[in-house]
Write a protein that holds these residues in place. Sequence first.
Motif, mmCIF file in Angstrom:
data_model
loop_
_atom_site.group_PDB
_atom_site.id
_atom_site.type_symbol
_atom_site.label_atom_id
_atom_site.label_comp_id
_atom_site.label_asym_id
_atom_site.label_seq_id
_atom_site.Cartn_x
_atom_site.Cartn_y
_atom_site.Cartn_z
ATOM 1 N N PRO A 1 0.818 -1.233 0.000
ATOM 2 C CA PRO A 1 0.000 0.000 0.000
ATOM 3 C C PRO A 1 0.839 1.266 0.000
ATOM 4 C CG PRO A 1 -0.644 -1.478 1.793
ATOM 5 C CD PRO A 1 0.547 -2.074 1.155
ATOM 6 N N ILE A 2 1.955 1.259 0.722
ATOM 7 C CA ILE A 2 2.800 2.451 0.764
ATOM 8 C C ILE A 2 3.421 2.700 -0.600
ATOM 9 C CG2 ILE A 2 4.873 3.462 1.767
ATOM 10 C CD1 ILE A 2 4.152 2.084 4.356
ATOM 11 N N LEU A 3 3.785 1.602 -1.274
ATOM 12 C CA LEU A 3 4.342 1.756 -2.623
ATOM 13 C C LEU A 3 3.327 2.417 -3.542
ATOM 14 C CD1 LEU A 3 6.546 1.105 -4.752
ATOM 15 C CD2 LEU A 3 5.354 -1.023 -5.160
ATOM 16 N N GLU A 4 2.072 1.933 -3.448
ATOM 17 C CA GLU A 4 1.030 2.534 -4.296
ATOM 18 C C GLU A 4 0.896 4.022 -3.987
ATOM 19 O OE1 GLU A 4 -0.078 0.869 -6.715
ATOM 20 O OE2 GLU A 4 0.825 -0.960 -5.970
ATOM 21 N N GLU A 5 0.916 4.330 -2.699
ATOM 22 C CA GLU A 5 0.757 5.727 -2.296
ATOM 23 C C GLU A 5 1.895 6.576 -2.849
ATOM 24 O OE1 GLU A 5 0.575 6.201 1.934
ATOM 25 O OE2 GLU A 5 0.647 8.374 1.750
ATOM 26 N N THR A 6 3.116 6.026 -2.752
ATOM 27 C CA THR A 6 4.275 6.778 -3.231
ATOM 28 C C THR A 6 4.200 6.980 -4.733
ATOM 29 O OG1 THR A 6 5.507 5.661 -1.506
ATOM 30 C CG2 THR A 6 6.773 6.903 -3.087
ATOM 31 N N LEU A 7 3.819 5.904 -5.438
ATOM 32 C CA LEU A 7 3.759 6.019 -6.893
ATOM 33 C C LEU A 7 2.660 6.988 -7.323
ATOM 34 C CD1 LEU A 7 4.363 2.338 -8.038
ATOM 35 C CD2 LEU A 7 5.968 4.222 -7.993
ATOM 36 N N THR A 8 1.585 7.055 -6.526
ATOM 37 C CA THR A 8 0.505 7.977 -6.885
ATOM 38 C C THR A 8 0.993 9.409 -6.963
ATOM 39 O OG1 THR A 8 -0.688 6.615 -5.325
ATOM 40 C CG2 THR A 8 -1.948 8.308 -6.418
ATOM 41 N N LEU A 9 2.032 9.706 -6.163
ATOM 42 C CA LEU A 9 2.560 11.075 -6.186
ATOM 43 C C LEU A 9 3.083 11.435 -7.562
ATOM 44 C CD1 LEU A 9 4.555 11.219 -2.847
ATOM 45 C CD2 LEU A 9 2.549 12.540 -3.415
ATOM 46 N N LEU A 10 3.491 10.449 -8.326
ATOM 47 C CA LEU A 10 4.107 10.743 -9.618
ATOM 48 C C LEU A 10 3.290 10.255 -10.805
ATOM 49 C CD1 LEU A 10 7.842 9.862 -8.867
ATOM 50 C CD2 LEU A 10 6.809 12.102 -8.990
ATOM 51 N N LEU B 1 0.381 27.365 1.880
ATOM 52 C CA LEU B 1 0.039 26.845 0.557
ATOM 53 C C LEU B 1 1.285 26.774 -0.327
ATOM 54 C CD1 LEU B 1 -2.380 26.086 -1.415
ATOM 55 C CD2 LEU B 1 -2.144 28.414 -2.238
ATOM 56 N N PHE B 2 2.072 27.852 -0.289
ATOM 57 C CA PHE B 2 3.319 27.868 -1.060
ATOM 58 C C PHE B 2 4.172 26.651 -0.725
ATOM 59 C CE2 PHE B 2 2.865 32.507 -1.892
ATOM 60 C CZ PHE B 2 3.247 32.496 -3.201
ATOM 61 N N MET B 3 4.320 26.413 0.554
ATOM 62 C CA MET B 3 5.212 25.336 0.984
ATOM 63 C C MET B 3 4.615 23.980 0.684
ATOM 64 S SD MET B 3 6.323 27.160 4.450
ATOM 65 C CE MET B 3 7.084 28.757 4.320
ATOM 66 N N TRP B 4 3.334 23.892 0.884
ATOM 67 C CA TRP B 4 2.617 22.650 0.605
ATOM 68 C C TRP B 4 2.847 22.251 -0.857
ATOM 69 C CZ3 TRP B 4 -3.427 22.315 1.299
ATOM 70 C CH2 TRP B 4 -3.817 20.972 1.198
ATOM 71 N N VAL B 5 2.670 23.212 -1.745
ATOM 72 C CA VAL B 5 2.859 22.925 -3.170
ATOM 73 C C VAL B 5 4.299 22.537 -3.440
ATOM 74 C CG1 VAL B 5 2.884 23.957 -5.450
ATOM 75 C CG2 VAL B 5 0.955 24.358 -3.951
ATOM 76 N N ARG B 6 5.216 23.288 -2.824
ATOM 77 C CA ARG B 6 6.618 23.016 -3.115
ATOM 78 C C ARG B 6 7.003 21.587 -2.796
ATOM 79 N NH1 ARG B 6 12.161 25.723 -0.864
ATOM 80 N NH2 ARG B 6 13.490 24.089 -1.658
ATOM 81 N N TRP B 7 6.517 21.077 -1.684
ATOM 82 C CA TRP B 7 6.946 19.747 -1.262
ATOM 83 C C TRP B 7 6.061 18.660 -1.835
ATOM 84 C CZ3 TRP B 7 11.648 19.825 0.073
ATOM 85 C CH2 TRP B 7 12.165 20.975 0.657
ATOM 86 N N THR B 8 5.146 19.007 -2.714
ATOM 87 C CA THR B 8 4.254 17.989 -3.259
ATOM 88 C C THR B 8 4.531 17.716 -4.727
ATOM 89 O OG1 THR B 8 2.577 18.795 -1.746
ATOM 90 C CG2 THR B 8 1.845 17.297 -3.444
ATOM 91 N N VAL B 9 4.756 18.748 -5.509
ATOM 92 C CA VAL B 9 4.804 18.541 -6.960
ATOM 93 C C VAL B 9 6.237 18.606 -7.477
ATOM 94 C CG1 VAL B 9 2.520 19.480 -7.314
ATOM 95 C CG2 VAL B 9 4.481 20.979 -7.437
ATOM 96 N N PRO B 10 6.471 17.949 -8.621
ATOM 97 C CA PRO B 10 7.774 18.073 -9.285
ATOM 98 C C PRO B 10 7.913 19.435 -9.954
ATOM 99 C CG PRO B 10 6.581 16.132 -10.070
ATOM 100 C CD PRO B 10 5.627 16.983 -9.328
ATOM 101 N N ARG B 11 9.047 19.593 -10.627
ATOM 102 C CA ARG B 11 9.362 20.873 -11.229
ATOM 103 C C ARG B 11 9.098 20.808 -12.729
ATOM 104 N NH1 ARG B 11 14.210 20.578 -10.012
ATOM 105 N NH2 ARG B 11 14.137 21.695 -8.065
ATOM 106 N N PHE B 12 8.592 21.913 -13.286
ATOM 107 C CA PHE B 12 8.411 21.995 -14.733
ATOM 108 C C PHE B 12 9.762 22.087 -15.427
ATOM 109 C CE2 PHE B 12 4.025 23.636 -14.014
ATOM 110 C CZ PHE B 12 3.391 22.765 -14.867
ATOM 111 N N ARG B 13 9.734 21.833 -16.720
ATOM 112 C CA ARG B 13 10.922 22.108 -17.503
ATOM 113 C C ARG B 13 10.809 23.537 -17.999
ATOM 114 N NH1 ARG B 13 11.024 17.904 -21.823
ATOM 115 N NH2 ARG B 13 10.080 19.521 -23.047
#
Lengths: 408, 364
Positions: A197-206, B320-332
């Motif tokens: 489940p943790i793997l699924e969660e991690t992969l969901t991020l990407l 919100l700024f920080m939340w986004v920063r640590w959640t999403v990857p970076r654009f090219r």
Amino acid sequence: MATDMTFPDAAARTAAQNHDQEKMHLSMGPSHPSTHGVLRLQLELDGEIITKADPVLGYLHRGDEKIAENMTYNQFVPYTDRLDYLAPLANNAAYAIAVERLAKLEVPERCQAIRVITSELARISAHLMGLGAYGIDVGAWTVFLYSFTEREKLYKLFEELTGARFTTSYSRIGGLARDVPEGWTDRVLAFCDQFLPILEETLTLLTRNKIFMDRTMGVGIISKEDAIAYGLTGPNARGSGVAIDLRKDKPYSGYDKYEFDIPVGTTGDCYDRYMVRGEEMRQSVRIVRQAIAKFPSGPWYATDAKKIFAPQKGKVLSSMEELIQNFMLVTEGPQMPAGEVYFEAENPKGALGFYIVSKGGGVPYRLKIRAPSFCNLSVIPKVCVGEMMADVVSILGSLDFVMGECDR
Amino acid sequence: MAVIGVMFPLAGACSMAERKISAWIQGRPGPNRAIPFWFSWVPVLGPILQKLGAFHLLADGLKFLFKEDVVPGHVNKKYFIAAPILAMIPALSTVTFVPFGAYIDLGGNLTPLILANVDVGLLAVFAVSSLGVYSVVLAGWASNSKYSFLGGIRASAQLISYELSMTLAVVPVLLWINAPGTAGTMSLSKAVEFQSQPGFWGGAWFAFTMPISALIFLICLFAETNRQPFDMAESEADLVGGFHTEYGAFKWSLFFVAEYCHMIVGSAVFILLFFGGWNPLPWLPLSSVAALLHITELPLLVGLLSIGIFLGKILAMLFLFMWVRWTVPRFRYDQVMKLGWQKLLPLAILNLLVTIIAIAVIQH
């Protein structure tokens, strides 16, 4: 297969003299956050577009192959830890199997099963690292921390099994360093249960992340033909649609007894390679579960190989026969017949091969390592050209190499 | 001085929050060690502040001050030193144009609390804050390093392309608050006033009446402040550190503080324009809250209340700024450009046209 390997410094020098060509020469590495160790890329940039990329290797060269000629077979096991240092258990097993093939020695089923379990756990650990590092490369730090939390749990298991977290040195020629501890397999199963489940969660991020897809889809495409021509193996070849997996093609260590699928990509871009790695972790869990479900009892080392596998310590201290055997093994090394052998194992990064020439005795005459990362990196000059500067980072991350085994 | 006194601690608190929030998101404890030995004797507060990592903030600041300030040999020394200073000037001076609260004066009118109450407030903020890009370009150029150079170029191109959409996104708001025939204004406090009127439309925050403008502004804000997923200038994965690769110690920390200042001011402007400024809730303006609490007669209390509400909203934005920063990857880089020019800009223009027509229809 014409890899245009130029002298980077000479190339930079000529470029400096030719002021008319307005291209920027950028030396990326050996000390750079996303060259995963000490890879150096000599880039030629037109604006932000790569026009040429030369990998420069050798910053981590330690002469492992030459070192092997000066020590007994068992003494080389710790050096295999330091090849692909993200999956030392798999390297240990691959090396031991290669030497055992030389000796035409069959190890018992329990030993085989333990090697399968450890190799697959090592694969999970290595792919987690690859996934996390890939996340950092495209700017998603949190993935890295998530996958490292899981790796930490694996390291606890490794430590319990081998006494070391990182450099495990678990294999011996003809067996293992020690049997699995009491209840270890249950803890591995428990890890598998909570890991998925943790793997699924991690992969969901990407996986369905728009930015991640933009960064990886259609980037660094390696065609099926190129993958074969450049000798790619492992997840990188499978990402390009080449369904090669030595565990299925040339089963060793009893891999033919387990059911698992080989994930294969379609386009061969960075995204496919990422997906393949994700699926391989799930398949590894499947294999581990099967191996533990029918975990064989019996001896965990080759009992009939008195000149190869050292006797148990208790007997060494109490019996003359075993004392002599131990003394001979330690001083002379495991006795191998003359001959040569080549064995490849499916490691997390690809096919790790050992070519051993023996003239008899306890020391190899020549030992050549076929490092998957080295072959996988050879494709860089081909895929990087025409991509953006930032794409180099995603390509490197998706190739998931380890300089330890590349430079040897 | 007042600006420095407020902004430096706030920026420092941001850096602390960044570390702590990233830790929460990533499931690790985060900074929780530093504590002065005499403070650990304080019974409850000591451990709490230690666990929150409050003292790492002090330790960080002191470290930046006392570290050796290296100027690499290959840089253009004059401009290398000028760049961080140039980064701080716009970052700090924009604050003066931002109203941060309101009090009710003796006549019963709400008066904004602001350092420099100019009528062109919004324009001034935009004008001055966009000067910040010069420091990035200068730093990239003066560093005499290829990574920094690329970072500087990326930053300048990105900032220019997003400034356009950002400005277009606020035009609808200005159209709304400026009735034809009257003296025009670009004052930020005027925008808040318009969001605190009685009635359904009067009390609605502009984020509800003009959601597309708000969205475009928010996205551009991320790009303008060089935050993930638009931190092209830094992108530590490929450009190592971008324009500040060669910087260290206090000079680096100035860039760092400037980034946070931009974030704070940007959030403040965003809140003033679209989220009702110091009004606690939509359709619930500050004056009615003051009336409810019976503190209308105490201007100081109302002022403090308004500042508190405003600050709370800014902190929420920073989160919100920080939340986004640590959640999403970076654009090219080219994707950032494409998003800016091919998606946001047409959308902003379209949004502007639609709003113009809508306003014309409503006013007739």
